[in-house]
Design an enzyme around this catalytic site. Structure first.
Site, PDB file in Angstrom:
ATOM      1  N   TRP A 164     -10.357   1.290  -4.414  1.00 57.84           N
ATOM      2  CA  TRP A 164      -9.197   0.994  -3.562  1.00 57.84           C
ATOM      3  C   TRP A 164      -8.126   0.346  -4.429  1.00 57.84           C
ATOM      4  O   TRP A 164      -8.445  -0.478  -5.306  1.00 57.84           O
ATOM      5  CB  TRP A 164      -9.583   0.048  -2.421  1.00 57.84           C
ATOM      6  N   TRP A 198      -5.209  -1.915  -4.098  1.00 53.22           N
ATOM      7  CA  TRP A 198      -4.907  -3.341  -4.331  1.00 53.22           C
ATOM      8  C   TRP A 198      -6.176  -4.161  -4.485  1.00 53.22           C
ATOM      9  O   TRP A 198      -6.169  -5.215  -5.117  1.00 53.22           O
ATOM     10  CB  TRP A 198      -3.903  -3.908  -3.327  1.00 53.22           C
ATOM     11  N   ASP A 199      -7.290  -3.666  -3.962  1.00 54.63           N
ATOM     12  CA  ASP A 199      -8.573  -4.347  -4.217  1.00 54.63           C
ATOM     13  C   ASP A 199      -8.839  -4.400  -5.715  1.00 54.63           C
ATOM     14  O   ASP A 199      -9.206  -5.443  -6.265  1.00 54.63           O
ATOM     15  CB  ASP A 199      -9.741  -3.604  -3.565  1.00 54.63           C
ATOM     16  N   TYR A 226     -18.753   9.543   4.229  1.00 52.64           N
ATOM     17  CA  TYR A 226     -17.640   8.593   4.333  1.00 52.64           C
ATOM     18  C   TYR A 226     -16.520   9.212   5.181  1.00 52.64           C
ATOM     19  O   TYR A 226     -16.200  10.388   5.045  1.00 52.64           O
ATOM     20  CB  TYR A 226     -17.096   8.219   2.941  1.00 52.64           C
ATOM     21  N   ASP A 267      -4.631  -3.341   8.150  1.00 49.08           N
ATOM     22  CA  ASP A 267      -4.808  -2.144   8.965  1.00 49.08           C
ATOM     23  C   ASP A 267      -4.438  -2.273  10.445  1.00 49.08           C
ATOM     24  O   ASP A 267      -3.747  -1.429  10.984  1.00 49.08           O
ATOM     25  CB  ASP A 267      -6.267  -1.666   8.882  1.00 49.08           C
ATOM     26  N   ARG A 291     -13.936  -4.763  13.958  1.00 50.09           N
ATOM     27  CA  ARG A 291     -13.207  -3.626  13.378  1.00 50.09           C
ATOM     28  C   ARG A 291     -12.065  -3.184  14.299  1.00 50.09           C
ATOM     29  O   ARG A 291     -12.027  -3.533  15.476  1.00 50.09           O
ATOM     30  CB  ARG A 291     -14.171  -2.444  13.183  1.00 50.09           C
ATOM     31  N   GLU A 316     -15.885 -10.354   3.561  1.00 51.08           N
ATOM     32  CA  GLU A 316     -14.591  -9.663   3.449  1.00 51.08           C
ATOM     33  C   GLU A 316     -13.445 -10.567   3.921  1.00 51.08           C
ATOM     34  O   GLU A 316     -12.376 -10.623   3.334  1.00 51.08           O
ATOM     35  CB  GLU A 316     -14.648  -8.395   4.304  1.00 51.08           C
TER      36      GLU A 316
HETATM   37  C1  GLC Z   1      -9.413  -2.270   4.588  1.00 50.40           C
HETATM   38  C2  GLC Z   1      -8.348  -3.338   4.362  1.00 50.40           C
HETATM   39  C3  GLC Z   1      -7.558  -3.006   3.124  1.00 50.40           C
HETATM   40  C4  GLC Z   1      -8.510  -2.866   1.937  1.00 50.40           C
HETATM   41  C5  GLC Z   1      -9.669  -1.920   2.225  1.00 50.40           C
HETATM   42  C6  GLC Z   1     -10.769  -2.004   1.180  1.00 50.40           C
HETATM   43  O1  GLC Z   1      -8.880  -1.042   4.826  1.00 50.40           O
HETATM   44  O2  GLC Z   1      -7.514  -3.476   5.458  1.00 50.40           O
HETATM   45  O3  GLC Z   1      -6.591  -3.980   2.874  1.00 50.40           O
HETATM   46  O4  GLC Z   1      -7.822  -2.445   0.818  1.00 50.40           O
HETATM   47  O5  GLC Z   1     -10.258  -2.232   3.465  1.00 50.40           O
HETATM   48  O6  GLC Z   1     -11.210  -3.324   1.017  1.00 50.40           O
END
Ligand code: GLC
Length: 433
Positions: free
Chosen positions: A38, A40-41, A86, A166, A199, A396
């Site tokens: 992912w 920005w992760d 997935y 999200d 969620r 998380e």
């Molecule tokens: C969710 C979060 C998002 C993040 C992803 C993976 O979609 O909202 O910000 O990048 O999970 O952790």
């Protein structure tokens, strides 16, 4: 106060999580729920990796940027390997890329992270950093061209997932304009892995999938998206993060002697700094979400509102307003900072982005607070983050009311934020530097 034994135990555990989530060149956010790279992760996780393996931290960013599209976009998910079941996977996105990716982006924290790494890690980084700066410049230019084609100085998101937040209540009204009648049936996998109460709801998911279908049907063509996407929203989190990233890109380009990148980034930054004011709400007394399709400002505050302090210098009056609102929010919860206004009826302390605290958002906001002359408030955010991790481990996210952890376990960016910022050992290092 966290004692030295607990600190040592949590430091070791955080490192172990980052090593266990390492897939070779990239790190998954958490096993099971998020089994790919992912955007920005990965960037934020690199900060944690840098605390024990400098080379591997750089690789994290290099790998992410290697999936950049020809038009400059850096995608939000890169499906480096196949993972059965997935959802929504490569077949839903149909990006036409190798490796397959999603068709949207995520908040561009990467330039800021590259700057942090370049300053944090010893040595000469020019050979590594120079190609990254070219890639980041192209990505930021894509934001300007694809997501702000009219040049109004705010970039839009075409999907709630692009914001990284999200199911923020801010999306409820703009999503109501999205037609979901053609979506059809699909099987969510997230709610098989995590408690459904934590969620997004099925109703939200229908809208998410309608927007994925829209993008896929126009082959992710950016002009068509800008003209016709039914969800087209400018929000303070994404815009503040981009402003910060442009500022950091200018500094890096000057440091690494790339004047043409510095010039381009300076121009884009001026436009964004000027445009950001369109998100100010006199009613909410903060920066809020602007629905560009319906020209409607949401007059509600979220954690994105405070990211303005991270985005760039804020005038004194507004900075003070932010701080007093933040103090008011603090009185309504036990742990800061909730992702949504705890006084609003839509606040939900455990449902994802409708209330919970996220460690990496706390780091960004603390950075902005410290830069605006509030190191005490920045320290409080680090204290709260550390207390949450001590109470509930590396989840998380966390409930601001009870401190209970939610979502995935052994989460990479929570571990990274601990190692780089919130752990007493990280804070001691910063003090002695
Ligand atoms: C969710 C979060 C998002 C993040 C992803 C993976 O979609 O909202 O910000 O990048 O999970 O952790």
């Amino acid at each position: 106060m966290i004692n030295p034994e607990t600190t040592a135990r949590l430091d070791a555990k955080a490192q172990q999580i980052l090593r266990a989530n390492d897939k070779g060149g990239y790190t998954v956010p958490t096993k099971g729920l998020y089994p790919f790279q992912w955007n920005w992760d990965s960037a934020l996780t690199a900060l944690g990796i840098a605390c024990f393996d400098a080379d591997r931290a750089w690789q994290e960013i290099e790998k992410l940027l290697s999936a950049q599209w020809d038009n400059g976009m850096v995608p939000h998910i890169v499906f480096w390997q196949h993972e059965e079941g997935y959802f929504p996977g490569p077949g839903e996105w149909q990006s036409g890329r190798t490796p397959p990716t999603s068709g949207i982006t995520q908040p561009p924290v990467a330039a800021t992270i590259v700057r942090q790494l370049a300053n944090f890690l010893p040595g000469d980084h020019s050979a590594r950093v120079t190609p990254m700066l070219h890639a980041l410049d192209r990505w930021h230019q894509w934001f300007a061209d694809a997501r702000d084609p009219d040049g109004r100085g705010v970039v839009a998101i075409m999907h709630p997932w692009e914001s990284g937040r999200d199911n923020l209540p801010d999306w409820d009204a703009p999503l109501a304009h999205v037609d979901t009648s053609h979506v059809g049936a699909f099987l969510r996998r997230d709610t098989q892995l995590v408690n459904a109460a934590e969620r997004p709801r099925n109703h939200d998911y229908d809208h998410y999938m309608a927007l994925v279908q829209f993008g896929r049907n126009c082959q992710w063509h950016v002009k068509t998206i800008a003209e016709k996407c039914p969800f087209w929203v400018a929000e303070p989190g994404m815009n503040a993060i981009l402003r910060r990233a442009e500022r950091d890109l200018v500094a890096l380009a000057l440091q690494f002697n790339l004047p043409s990148i510095a010039t381009r980034a300076t121009h884009r930054l001026a436009r964004l700094d000027h445009g950001f004011n369109q998100l100010w709400s006199d009613i909410a007394k903060g920066y809020t979400t602007l629905d560009l399709r319906n020209n409607k400002l949401e007059h509600r505050l979220s954690s994105g509102s405070w990211l303005s302090l991270y985005g760039g210098p804020e005038n004194e009056e507004r900075a003070e307003i932010h701080c007093s609102t933040l103090n008011r929010w603090r009185q309504q919860i036990r742990f800061a900072l909730p992702s949504f206004d705890p006084g609003d009826p839509a606040f939900d302390d455990i449902r994802y982005w409708r209330g919970p605290v996220w460690a990496m958002i706390n780091w960004m906001i603390a950075t902005g607070l410290a830069e605006h002359g509030h190191p005490d408030m920045a320290d409080q955010l680090a204290d709260d983050t550390a207390a949450l991790i001590d109470q509930s481990a590396f989840r998380e996210y966390f409930s601001p009311v009870t401190g209970k952890g939610g979502g995935g376990k052994d989460f990479s960016w929570t571990a990274a934020m601990w190692l780089y910022w919130a752990s007493p050992s990280a804070r001691q290092k910063t003090e002695t530097q």
